[in-house]
Each structure stands twice: as C-alpha cells, then as structure tokens.
Scaffold this motif. Structure first.
Motif, mmCIF file in Angstrom:
data_model
loop_
_atom_site.group_PDB
_atom_site.id
_atom_site.type_symbol
_atom_site.label_atom_id
_atom_site.label_comp_id
_atom_site.label_asym_id
_atom_site.label_seq_id
_atom_site.Cartn_x
_atom_site.Cartn_y
_atom_site.Cartn_z
ATOM 1 N N PRO A 377 0.828 -1.213 0.000
ATOM 2 C CA PRO A 377 0.000 0.000 0.000
ATOM 3 C C PRO A 377 0.860 1.259 0.000
ATOM 4 O O PRO A 377 2.019 1.238 0.450
ATOM 5 N N PRO A 378 0.315 2.364 -0.484
ATOM 6 C CA PRO A 378 1.122 3.595 -0.610
ATOM 7 C C PRO A 378 1.630 4.136 0.720
ATOM 8 O O PRO A 378 2.653 4.813 0.754
ATOM 9 N N LYS A 379 0.946 3.838 1.824
ATOM 10 C CA LYS A 379 1.385 4.358 3.125
ATOM 11 C C LYS A 379 2.720 3.760 3.562
ATOM 12 O O LYS A 379 3.377 4.307 4.457
ATOM 13 N N LEU A 380 3.135 2.645 2.941
ATOM 14 C CA LEU A 380 4.408 2.017 3.285
ATOM 15 C C LEU A 380 5.556 2.485 2.392
ATOM 16 O O LEU A 380 6.710 2.118 2.620
ATOM 17 N N VAL A 381 5.258 3.275 1.367
ATOM 18 C CA VAL A 381 6.272 3.737 0.412
ATOM 19 C C VAL A 381 6.714 5.149 0.782
ATOM 20 O O VAL A 381 5.879 6.037 0.997
ATOM 21 N N SER A 382 8.015 5.359 0.837
ATOM 22 C CA SER A 382 8.553 6.686 1.167
ATOM 23 C C SER A 382 8.749 7.540 -0.084
ATOM 24 O O SER A 382 8.488 8.744 -0.060
ATOM 25 N N LEU A 383 9.229 6.934 -1.164
ATOM 26 C CA LEU A 383 9.575 7.701 -2.359
ATOM 27 C C LEU A 383 9.552 6.807 -3.591
ATOM 28 O O LEU A 383 9.958 5.647 -3.523
ATOM 29 N N PHE A 384 9.051 7.351 -4.695
ATOM 30 C CA PHE A 384 9.156 6.717 -6.007
ATOM 31 C C PHE A 384 10.226 7.437 -6.811
ATOM 32 O O PHE A 384 10.241 8.675 -6.861
ATOM 33 N N ILE A 385 11.094 6.686 -7.450
ATOM 34 C CA ILE A 385 12.077 7.259 -8.363
ATOM 35 C C ILE A 385 11.787 6.705 -9.745
ATOM 36 O O ILE A 385 11.912 5.498 -9.988
ATOM 37 N N THR A 386 11.367 7.564 -10.653
ATOM 38 C CA THR A 386 11.066 7.179 -12.032
ATOM 39 C C THR A 386 12.066 7.847 -12.961
ATOM 40 O O THR A 386 12.949 8.592 -12.514
ATOM 41 N N ASP A 387 11.918 7.608 -14.255
ATOM 42 C CA ASP A 387 12.818 8.234 -15.217
ATOM 43 C C ASP A 387 12.562 9.730 -15.345
ATOM 44 O O ASP A 387 13.305 10.420 -16.046
ATOM 45 N N THR A 388 11.518 10.257 -14.682
ATOM 46 C CA THR A 388 11.257 11.698 -14.693
ATOM 47 C C THR A 388 11.647 12.358 -13.381
ATOM 48 O O THR A 388 11.455 13.561 -13.226
ATOM 49 N N GLY A 389 12.158 11.587 -12.416
ATOM 50 C CA GLY A 389 12.585 12.159 -11.148
ATOM 51 C C GLY A 389 11.969 11.449 -9.957
ATOM 52 O O GLY A 389 11.323 10.407 -10.092
ATOM 53 N N GLY A 390 12.167 12.018 -8.769
ATOM 54 C CA GLY A 390 11.614 11.460 -7.547
ATOM 55 C C GLY A 390 10.259 12.063 -7.227
ATOM 56 O O GLY A 390 10.044 13.268 -7.399
ATOM 57 N N HIS A 391 9.336 11.221 -6.732
ATOM 58 C CA HIS A 391 7.966 11.680 -6.462
ATOM 59 C C HIS A 391 7.446 11.024 -5.183
ATOM 60 O O HIS A 391 7.726 9.852 -4.917
ATOM 61 N N ASN A 392 6.660 11.777 -4.441
ATOM 62 C CA ASN A 392 5.973 11.221 -3.290
ATOM 63 C C ASN A 392 4.803 10.358 -3.745
ATOM 64 O O ASN A 392 4.234 10.602 -4.824
ATOM 65 N N PRO A 393 4.402 9.367 -2.951
ATOM 66 C CA PRO A 393 3.266 8.518 -3.342
ATOM 67 C C PRO A 393 1.983 9.312 -3.592
ATOM 68 O O PRO A 393 1.204 8.961 -4.473
#
Length: 419
Positions: A377-393
């Motif tokens: 679930p998104p509440k367990l994720v701190s950060l997403f890193i994609t090819d466009t940069g870092g993003h919060n859930p």
C-alpha cells in the motif's frame, strides 16, 4: 513488410506462454507492435484519428487478455491511444489557428467596432483548456464552439474548383502528417522505455550516501543499474540482498553485484526483520505502480515494507514510466496476482506422497499456494524514483494522469468517436 496480423498472433503466443521476461522488454515489444499497426492501418478520408483508435483498441484488447497480469501491456496500449488523441488535438489546434489568421486578415477592412464584437479564438487558449482536463475535446467540438468571426464566409468565385482541390490536398496532407506525428511520438516512447534504466540510475548519487547499508529483495535490473551507478560515483556502501524465495532471484542479483565490485551480503527472507535495524534504506523494483501509489511487487516485498516502517527506514521504489498504471487496485480490470507452479516449492515426487489414495478419489490433503506478487500500500512507500525524477506517493496519481486519457482507462472493443 510482414503482415500485421501475423505479428499480432506471434506476440500473443509469447504473452500467453510467458516467453518474454521482464516488464521493460514486454512494454518495448508491445509499443513496437502497435507502431506497426498504426503504420499499416489504412485510414478513411474523415475521422482518421477515430480509425487509428479503433485499430489500436482492437489489438490492445487481445494483448491485455493474453496476459492480464502483465500490466505493462495495458499501460502501453493506453499510452499509444493517448498519443493519438494528443497528436490529433495538436493538428486541430494548428488548423484552428490557421482559420483565425484567415479570419483576422479578412476582417482588416472592417471597422474597429465591428472587430471588437467578435473575439478571435486563440489556439493557445484552446490547447490550455484542452489539457486542463484528462479528456481533450474533439475537433468537431472545437469547431462548433468557434465564434462566427473565426469561420471563413463562403463567397462564390470563379476559382471554386481550384479552391476545392486545395482543400482536398490539405486534408490528404493532414492525414499523412497525423500518422507521421503519431509514429514519431511512439518512437520517442520506445526510446524512453529502452533508456529508463539509465535515466533512473543517473539519480542514484542524490539518494545513496557514503557508508550506507542498502537492503533489497529479489532481482531487478533497475536496482542493479541504480546501485552500480552510485558505485561509479565513488560511493562506498554495502548491500544486503534477500534471496527472494521460492525462485531465489536474489541469488542472481547478488552474483551481478559482486561481479561489478559491490560489497554484498546474501540473507534469507526470514532474516529481514533481524537485519533491518542495521539498514539505512530499502531500494526495490516494482512490477507495476497503481494510480493510488500502491505497488505490485515480487512476493515478499510487503513483509520488507512492514519491517522498514516498523524501524523508520525509508522504503524507495524504482519504476520506469511504462510501469505507471492508471487503474486502481480495486478496479475489476486489474488482476493483482497469479499463482505459479507448486513445483517451485515441492518436488512432484514429494507431492505425490501427500495424495490420499485410500479414499479412491486421489484428492490431495496438501495444497500448495505459490503467489507471484505482493501488494504494497502507498502508506508504506517513502519515495518513487522514475525516469522523470523522484515523487511522493501522493503525487503519483497526477503524474499518471499526464500519460493517459480518461477515455482509455478501460480498453474494450468499441467504436471510437475520434476524440
């Protein structure tokens, strides 16, 4: 040039038999197939975008049905549909801008007061209004909403025939330009898929620091390139790799990391909670990222995420943009999991010993459940890193909305309106 249907059938067989390993390879081949479909599709004189949308939908529906668990296929189908709509809108905006210029030039002889009575429609305003929502307006809607001053009045002239031929040539040119622009945009999409590992890896230096301890699970090429990029920037750190039973993909990742000169420790999955207090960051790959920021990931990662949350360790997910799915986990179109062969857990000889032959039915007393994926679930994720940069859930839904149209969330065989 090979027949499109033969290419589609060949790709369907590969999907059904799980012959393609990894979401990146699947997404790239799906995009290349749809590019061939668009290139060879014959479009009518009018509603060219609608014909292309129908063709892509028809093929896309087959591809999604062949392997519903591989969400990257549906993502690419929806991305291509969105590209068709965007390019059609772009040409429509340019056409309206041309009409505005013509209307403005025809009105040069009128009084200033008459000019103020009608506002000329701005192409930039049309584009801004269209992109403010997920569903762009159709060309027909744009033309209907145009003020009367933006339309060119029909006046009889001796050059009517030549004018008609000019309009016919313009429409033919627009058809060729539409397909050309769509194919160019799909080529850019394929390039983005191919280079997503490198684009994500370039951000490693911003997130991995000296003497840190990193934990990961299973095998991911994105994670491998990310960690190696940090080492190339002279970062010294240690990696703990959970083996990822029952397929033990972590063994492969550990060997790759050691081959590239990284300090690596292989641990069992059950040791994650014991080791997490020594870890500075968890970095993992993903099978798909849902619209709510939830992650479909290899089995075992939900346990790792819970351990990270318990010890306040950042849980970072690496995912290319082709893995961003516009659907939510509760959508009926989403198949979150699949059960793999019991042979990965039990030898068939051992399994036969557990059959109840005394009852005469041969029904097993032992059942083996071997899921392929976990949902984090998104509440367990701190950060997403994609090819466009870092993003919060919490931002993922907005990022995903930029790649897809609301009309294409459910891909099914229906007649497109050419929006």
């Amino acid at each position: 040039m090979p027949d499109v249907q033969a290419l589609v059938n060949d790709f369907l067989i590969k999907l059904k038999k799980r012959k393609i390993e990894g979401s990146q390879a699947t997404a790239r081949q799906a995009a290349e197939l749809l590019r061939s479909v668009i290139s060879q599709q014959r479009v009518p004189y009018t509603n060219q975008a609608g014909a292309l949308i129908d063709a892509v939908r028809a093929v896309g529906e087959q591809l999604i049905a062949a392997n519903p668990v591989e969400l990257a296929v549906g993502n690419i189908v929806r991305r291509v549909l969105h590209i068709i709509r965007e390019e059609n809108l772009s040409l429509a905006t340019a056409a309206i801008a041309g009409l505005n210029l013509s209307a403005a030039s025809d009105g040069d002889d009128d009084d200033d007061g008459e000019r103020d009575e009608h506002t000329v429609l701005s192409a930039a305003a049309v584009a801004a209004a269209a992109r403010s929502t997920l569903r762009p307006p159709s060309l027909q809607t744009l033309l209907e909403d145009m003020p009367e001053s933006a339309t060119i009045p029909h006046t009889p002239s001796s050059g009517g025939d030549s004018e008609g031929k000019s309009k016919s040539a313009d429409k033919s040119s627009r058809t060729r330009r539409l397909k050309h622009d769509i194919i160019e945009a799909v080529n850019e999409l394929i390039q983005d898929i191919t280079t997503c590992h490198e684009q994500i890896a370039e951000q490693a230096i911003e997130h991995i620091h000296q003497n840190e301890v990193i934990l990961t699970l299973g095998s991911s090429k994105t994670v491998l390139e990310f960690l190696y990029a940090a080492k190339e920037k002279r970062r010294s750190f240690r990696v703990f790799v959970a083996e990822g039973a029952p397929r033990y993909q972590g063994h492969l990742l550990a060997k790759e990391l050691v081959a590239r000169g990284l300090h690596t420790t292989l641990i069992t999955d059950s040791a994650v909670f014991a080791i997490i207090s020594r870890v500075n960051m968890v970095i993992v790959g993903a099978h798909a990222v849902m619209a709510n920021g939830g992650v479909i990931a290899p089995v075992g990662l939900n346990m790792v995420a819970l351990a990270a949350q318990k010890h306040a360790v950042p849980f970072v997910v690496l995912a290319g943009s082709h893995k961003l799915c516009p659907l939510y986990p509760h959508n009926p179109e989403v198949l979150l999991n699949e059960l793999r062969s019991p042979s990965e857990l039990l030898d068939f000889g051992e399994f036969s010993d557990c059959l109840d032959f005394g009852s005469g039915t041969g029904s097993p007393l032992l059942h083996v459940v071997n899921p392929a994926f976990d949902y984090v679930p998104p509440k367990l994720v701190s950060l997403f890193i994609t090819d466009t940069g870092g993003h919060n859930p919490s931002y993922m839904y907005r990022l995903i909305a930029d790649y897809y149209s609301a009309d294409d969330l459910v891909v099914r065989g229906r007649i497109a309106s050419g929006n």
